[in-house]
Design a protein around this motif. Structure first.
Motif, PDB file in Angstrom:
ATOM      1  N   ALA A   4       4.741  -7.711  -8.240  1.00 58.16           N
ATOM      2  CA  ALA A   4       3.695  -6.783  -7.821  1.00 58.16           C
ATOM      3  C   ALA A   4       2.483  -6.786  -8.754  1.00 58.16           C
ATOM      4  CB  ALA A   4       4.267  -5.364  -7.736  1.00 58.16           C
ATOM      5  N   SER A   5       2.540  -7.552  -9.810  1.00 58.46           N
ATOM      6  CA  SER A   5       1.468  -7.584 -10.823  1.00 58.46           C
ATOM      7  C   SER A   5       1.197  -6.209 -11.418  1.00 58.46           C
ATOM      8  CB  SER A   5       0.179  -8.170 -10.244  1.00 58.46           C
ATOM      9  OG  SER A   5       0.377  -9.514  -9.887  1.00 58.46           O
ATOM     10  N   SER A   6       2.236  -5.410 -11.544  1.00 54.62           N
ATOM     11  CA  SER A   6       2.105  -4.094 -12.168  1.00 54.62           C
ATOM     12  C   SER A   6       1.951  -4.261 -13.672  1.00 54.62           C
ATOM     13  CB  SER A   6       3.356  -3.247 -11.913  1.00 54.62           C
ATOM     14  OG  SER A   6       3.574  -3.051 -10.544  1.00 54.62           O
ATOM     15  N   HIS A   7       0.977  -3.564 -14.259  1.00 50.39           N
ATOM     16  CA  HIS A   7       0.864  -3.537 -15.721  1.00 50.39           C
ATOM     17  C   HIS A   7       2.076  -2.778 -16.244  1.00 50.39           C
ATOM     18  CE1 HIS A   7      -0.790  -3.053 -19.740  1.00 50.39           C
ATOM     19  NE2 HIS A   7      -0.460  -1.777 -19.652  1.00 50.39           N
ATOM     20  N   LEU A   8       2.789  -3.383 -17.198  1.00 50.06           N
ATOM     21  CA  LEU A   8       3.986  -2.766 -17.764  1.00 50.06           C
ATOM     22  C   LEU A   8       3.786  -2.321 -19.204  1.00 50.06           C
ATOM     23  CD1 LEU A   8       6.524  -5.456 -16.473  1.00 50.06           C
ATOM     24  CD2 LEU A   8       5.995  -3.243 -15.403  1.00 50.06           C
ATOM     25  N   GLY A   9       3.037  -3.097 -19.971  1.00 53.02           N
ATOM     26  CA  GLY A   9       2.835  -2.830 -21.388  1.00 53.02           C
ATOM     27  C   GLY A   9       2.385  -4.098 -22.078  1.00 53.02           C
ATOM     28  N   HIS A  10       2.865  -4.308 -23.302  1.00 54.56           N
ATOM     29  CA  HIS A  10       2.480  -5.474 -24.085  1.00 54.56           C
ATOM     30  C   HIS A  10       3.695  -6.042 -24.815  1.00 54.56           C
ATOM     31  CE1 HIS A  10      -1.350  -3.430 -23.432  1.00 54.56           C
ATOM     32  NE2 HIS A  10      -1.873  -4.645 -23.500  1.00 54.56           N
ATOM     33  N   VAL A  11       3.607  -7.301 -25.182  1.00 56.50           N
ATOM     34  CA  VAL A  11       4.655  -7.932 -25.977  1.00 56.50           C
ATOM     35  C   VAL A  11       4.067  -8.306 -27.330  1.00 56.50           C
ATOM     36  CG1 VAL A  11       4.290 -10.259 -25.019  1.00 56.50           C
ATOM     37  CG2 VAL A  11       6.503  -9.675 -26.022  1.00 56.50           C
ATOM     38  N   SER A  57       7.505  -2.053  -7.137  1.00 57.94           N
ATOM     39  CA  SER A  57       8.191  -2.978  -6.233  1.00 57.94           C
ATOM     40  C   SER A  57       9.709  -2.926  -6.273  1.00 57.94           C
ATOM     41  CB  SER A  57       7.769  -4.414  -6.561  1.00 57.94           C
ATOM     42  OG  SER A  57       8.298  -4.795  -7.822  1.00 57.94           O
ATOM     43  N   GLY A  58      10.272  -2.346  -7.303  1.00 55.88           N
ATOM     44  CA  GLY A  58      11.721  -2.351  -7.459  1.00 55.88           C
ATOM     45  C   GLY A  58      12.260  -3.620  -8.101  1.00 55.88           C
ATOM     46  N   GLN A  59      11.394  -4.509  -8.547  1.00 56.97           N
ATOM     47  CA  GLN A  59      11.829  -5.755  -9.171  1.00 56.97           C
ATOM     48  C   GLN A  59      12.582  -5.468 -10.473  1.00 56.97           C
ATOM     49  OE1 GLN A  59       8.627  -8.404 -10.294  1.00 56.97           O
ATOM     50  NE2 GLN A  59      10.023 -10.127 -10.519  1.00 56.97           N
ATOM     51  N   PRO A  60      13.791  -6.011 -10.631  1.00 56.01           N
ATOM     52  CA  PRO A  60      14.531  -5.833 -11.885  1.00 56.01           C
ATOM     53  C   PRO A  60      13.773  -6.478 -13.045  1.00 56.01           C
ATOM     54  CG  PRO A  60      15.970  -6.632 -10.141  1.00 56.01           C
ATOM     55  CD  PRO A  60      14.561  -6.751  -9.631  1.00 56.01           C
ATOM     56  N   LEU A  61      13.593  -5.731 -14.120  1.00 48.64           N
ATOM     57  CA  LEU A  61      12.795  -6.213 -15.246  1.00 48.64           C
ATOM     58  C   LEU A  61      13.559  -6.287 -16.562  1.00 48.64           C
ATOM     59  CD1 LEU A  61       9.577  -4.125 -14.493  1.00 48.64           C
ATOM     60  CD2 LEU A  61       9.937  -6.568 -14.018  1.00 48.64           C
ATOM     61  N   THR A  93       0.183   1.411 -14.038  1.00 48.15           N
ATOM     62  CA  THR A  93       0.503   0.154 -13.339  1.00 48.15           C
ATOM     63  C   THR A  93      -0.684  -0.514 -12.675  1.00 48.15           C
ATOM     64  OG1 THR A  93       1.109   1.285 -11.271  1.00 48.15           O
ATOM     65  CG2 THR A  93       2.883   0.886 -12.886  1.00 48.15           C
ATOM     66  N   GLN A  94      -1.653   0.267 -12.209  1.00 49.33           N
ATOM     67  CA  GLN A  94      -2.768  -0.309 -11.453  1.00 49.33           C
ATOM     68  C   GLN A  94      -4.054  -0.422 -12.270  1.00 49.33           C
ATOM     69  OE1 GLN A  94      -1.796  -1.397  -8.218  1.00 49.33           O
ATOM     70  NE2 GLN A  94       0.097  -0.776  -9.256  1.00 49.33           N
ATOM     71  N   PRO A 117       0.824  -1.220   0.000  1.00 45.37           N
ATOM     72  CA  PRO A 117       0.000   0.000   0.000  1.00 45.37           C
ATOM     73  C   PRO A 117       0.857   1.269   0.000  1.00 45.37           C
ATOM     74  CG  PRO A 117      -0.840  -1.572   1.601  1.00 45.37           C
ATOM     75  CD  PRO A 117       0.474  -2.119   1.101  1.00 45.37           C
ATOM     76  N   GLU A 118       1.986   1.224   0.694  1.00 44.44           N
ATOM     77  CA  GLU A 118       2.869   2.398   0.751  1.00 44.44           C
ATOM     78  C   GLU A 118       3.436   2.725  -0.626  1.00 44.44           C
ATOM     79  OE1 GLU A 118       2.356   0.352   4.423  1.00 44.44           O
ATOM     80  OE2 GLU A 118       3.450  -0.422   2.710  1.00 44.44           O
ATOM     81  N   ALA A 119       3.864   1.699  -1.344  1.00 48.41           N
ATOM     82  CA  ALA A 119       4.426   1.921  -2.680  1.00 48.41           C
ATOM     83  C   ALA A 119       3.361   2.458  -3.633  1.00 48.41           C
ATOM     84  CB  ALA A 119       5.024   0.633  -3.229  1.00 48.41           C
ATOM     85  N   VAL A 120       2.177   1.895  -3.584  1.00 49.25           N
ATOM     86  CA  VAL A 120       1.101   2.328  -4.475  1.00 49.25           C
ATOM     87  C   VAL A 120       0.690   3.762  -4.155  1.00 49.25           C
ATOM     88  CG1 VAL A 120      -1.293   1.901  -5.176  1.00 49.25           C
ATOM     89  CG2 VAL A 120       0.292  -0.017  -4.944  1.00 49.25           C
TER      90      VAL A 120
END
Length: 153
Positions: A98-105, A49-53, A22-23, A8-11
């Protein structure tokens, strides 16, 4: 293995555009976003989340106005699902933590690099330059870069 959850803090710290992307699976305008034309060496992480992508070593100019990559840093960093928002199927890309929407492939990427185009929204990403990898806690990713790549601008 590091866990990269949505909190919740990050969002609550997201800008309106970051939240919409993202949401709510929004899309930012092409050519008017932070990273479409970024050529610096580094990694892109989930803004939530800071997850490396993604790595700049896999970034290329797709001509679309959004940052595009041939692959994620780790195949497990992202997951995909079918999106029918435009009345035709597209493959949505979300961060696995975090299940953040990033885009499409899409399947129109460079053939010599596998043929995929991960078309991402800058608003879903935070860029970490190579020089800051250690101080930001991403030192393990320094091995992705050579001295020549670090000095490229």
């Amino acid at each position: 293995m590091t866990d990269y959850p949505r909190t919740p803090e990050a969002v609550s710290g997201l800008t309106d555009l970051q939240y919409a992307v993202t949401q709510e699976a929004g899309t930012e305008p092409p050519f008017r976003n932070a990273y479409w034309n970024n050529h610096a060496a580094g990694i892109y992480v989930d803004v939530v989340s800071g997850q490396p992508l993604f790595s700049s070593t896999d970034k290329y100019d797709s001509g679309t106005g959004w940052p595009s990559f041939t692959k994620p840093i780790d195949p497990d960093a992202v997951s995909t699902k079918t999106d029918w928002k435009l009345l035709m199927p597209r493959t949505e890309v979300v961060s696995s933590g975090a299940s953040s929407h990033l885009g499409h492939v899409f399947r129109d990427g460079p053939r010599d690099a596998g043929g995929l185009r991960y078309c991402m929204n800058s608003a879903a990403l935070r860029f970490i330059p190579v020089a800051d990898l250690e101080s930001e806690g991403y030192g393990a990713y320094r091995t992705l870069f050579t001295t020549d790549q670090e000095n490229a601008s």
